[in-house]
Every structure is written in structure tokens, then in C-alpha cells.
Design an enzyme around this catalytic site. Structure first.
Site, short mmCIF file in Angstrom:
data_model
loop_
_atom_site.label_atom_id
_atom_site.label_comp_id
_atom_site.label_asym_id
_atom_site.label_seq_id
_atom_site.Cartn_x
_atom_site.Cartn_y
_atom_site.Cartn_z
N PRO A 1 -26.37 13.27 -5.64
CG PRO A 1 -28.09 11.96 -6.97
CD PRO A 1 -28.09 12.12 -5.56
CD GLU A 2 -22.51 18.20 -5.63
OE1 GLU A 2 -21.59 19.06 -6.25
OE2 GLU A 2 -21.68 17.00 -5.20
#
Length: 276
Positions: free
Chosen positions: A2-3
């Protein structure tokens, strides 16, 4: 992994559900989940009991819940971590690694299939956990200075793609959004930072903010069930991706087939015509 848009989407959901909530009990089922807490599982669980959640925060790919004892419960999702708001008596998930039980009977579950994520307790320094002192502000923070960041990029001799993944000068950008920002800026990821003009460096940083903003608006990017928001719902930005994961497909701008290469042991996707 996840960013920024995915982590921010999760933070918003958890904040909405539990701001002001009183933690009745904390339970940890895998020692890796609190591996950064030096005094172990028992102390971690006891430390959270009876505390109230007063708010939340995020920097780059890290999020945290602020607590009324002046500390923060830091959460890094790793590659497969999820935070679920649970309001019913469902059976425990097979990859449940930890949970907070609140006084109103609701629960916050930390599900992590690959166990690369973690929870930690940290003191706050100017509203940011001290353990994140090495993480740079992201493009949405007031402390982020685009001009200063551009000047730092212009001093880098490494590839621009690698520079964007370095969380010590700009945080929150990972493989997906680095590729997308470079495509929007018409820059090849193999270009070195010191080969850019200041105008181009500032344009790239603007494209980074644009793509992160657009992804955040639709809940981030989901490719499989490993990333969902706090309600268990997927994000929809995968539909808008121009290059990432699209090797062999036509460029949405010029029709040339997208290519894949490796930069710094990471996949990189680009258009050979638009990004010379």
C-alpha cells in the site's frame, strides 16, 4: 505494498470509526506484529488497556492513532496488512494478528497474511511519532517544500525512479505512483536526477501530487483482496492506470506498446515514445 492513497483511505475509515473510543482490551496473536515493541506482547497489551483514541495521523505509508497518554499506536501495513472496523460477532479471520476491543463492543482488527506489517507504540514529537524522524514529509503536508525537494532531486545522481522511492526526501510514493507520475511528466525512469532541469523536477513533483490526489479520491488501487479499506471495500484507481502493470498494452496517449524494465530491482513501466 500500500502506498499513500491506500494508507490514507484506511486512516480516514479508522479515524471516523474510533476517534474518541475507549480501548477496553488489546490482543496480539503473533509476536511479529509487535516485533518493534522491545518489552513484548504482554506489555504492549497492558499499555493500551484503558486508553482513549484522540485522533489519527499519517506520514507517507505510515499511519497512527493518537492516544490520551501522549503516545501513538503506529501501524505499518507492510505488503498485506488490513485494518477492519468490526461491528458484529463474526468469526475471527484466519490471518488476524491483533485486535483492539473498544468499550462500545466494536473492534479494530489487524489482518496481515504475510506478517510484514506491524504495530508499535511511540512517543510523539510535534504531532509525529519519534520513530518516524527519518521519514520525509509527503506532498500533502504543510512541511513539504516543493522547491526544496526539487533542488534535492537535482543533486541526485541515481535514476529518477529510484529517487522517487526514497522515503527520506519525499514519502508515500511507491512503484505504482512513481511509474504513473513519470508517464504524466513524460520522463523516463532511467534519467538521473541531476540530468533534469529545475522546471522539469518541479513538474514531476506536481504530477506526483496529481496522481496521488486522483487515486485517493477513488479509494486507492486494488489489484486483489490484499488491499481493502477499513470497511472491506476495494479502491478503483486500477482502472485509471496508464502504464503500471500494462506491459504490451497500448499507451493511452500515443498508442505505442508499454514496456517493462527493471530499475533498482523494481519493475518499471513506461512508454518508449512518450518517455524517451
Amino acid at each position: 505494498m500500500p502506498e499513500l492513497p491506500e494508507v490514507e483511505t484506511v486512516r480516514r475509515g479508522v479515524d471516523e470509526a474510533f476517534r474518541g473510543g475507549l480501548i477496553r482490551a488489546a490482543e496480539v496473536y503473533n509476536p511479529r506484529t509487535v516485533r518493534r515493541h522491545a518489552t513484548g506482547i504482554d506489555d504492549f497489551q497492558l499499555s493500551l488497556k484503558g486508553l482513549q483514541v484522540t485522533g489519527s495521523g499519517r506520514r507517507g505509508k505510515f499511519m497512527w492513532l493518537t492516544l490520551d497518554d501522549g503516545r501513538a499506536l503506529v501501524c505499518h501495513l507492510g505488503m498485506s496488512g488490513q485494518l477492519h472496523v468490526v461491528t458484529d460477532g463474526r468469526e475471527a479471520h484466519k490471518h488476524l494478528r491483533g485486535r483492539l476491543r473498544f468499550a462500545d463492543e466494536r473492534e479494530l482488527w489487524f489482518i496481515d497474511q504475510r506478517t510484514f506489517g506491524y504495530w508499535d507504540l511511540a512517543e510523539l514529537d510535534d504531532a509525529v511519532p519519534k520513530t518516524m524522524a527519518h521519514i520525509a514529509p509527503d506532498v500533502f503536508e504543510a512541511q513539504f517544500d516543493a522547491t526544496l525537494a526539487a533542488e534535492r532531486l537535482l543533486r541526485r545522481t541515481i535514476e529518477v525512479k529510484k529517487a522517487l522511492l526514497d522515503q527520506t526526501w519525499i514519502s508515500g510514493v511507491g512503484n505504482i505512483y512513481a511509474d504513473e507520475a513519470l508517464w504524466r511528466a513524460r520522463l523516463r525512469g532511467r534519467r538521473s536526477g541531476d540530468s533534469l532541469s529545475k522546471r522539469k523536477a518541479l513538474e514531476l513533483l506536481g504530477r506526483v501530487k496529481d496522481v496521488l490526489t486522483e487515486s485517493l479520491a477513488v479509494g486507492g488501487t486494488s489489484f486483489d483482496e490484499l488491499y481493502v479499506d477499513a470497511r472491506g471495500e476495494a479502491g478503483y484507481f486500477a482502472r485509471e492506470l496508464a502504464v503500471y502493470g500494462r506491459a504490451g498494452q497500448p499507451c493511452k496517449r500515443c498508442g505505442t506498446a508499454i514496456k517493462r524494465e527493471v530499475i533498482g530491482d523494481r519493475s518499471a513501466h513506461y512508454c518508449p515514445k512518450c518517455q524517451r
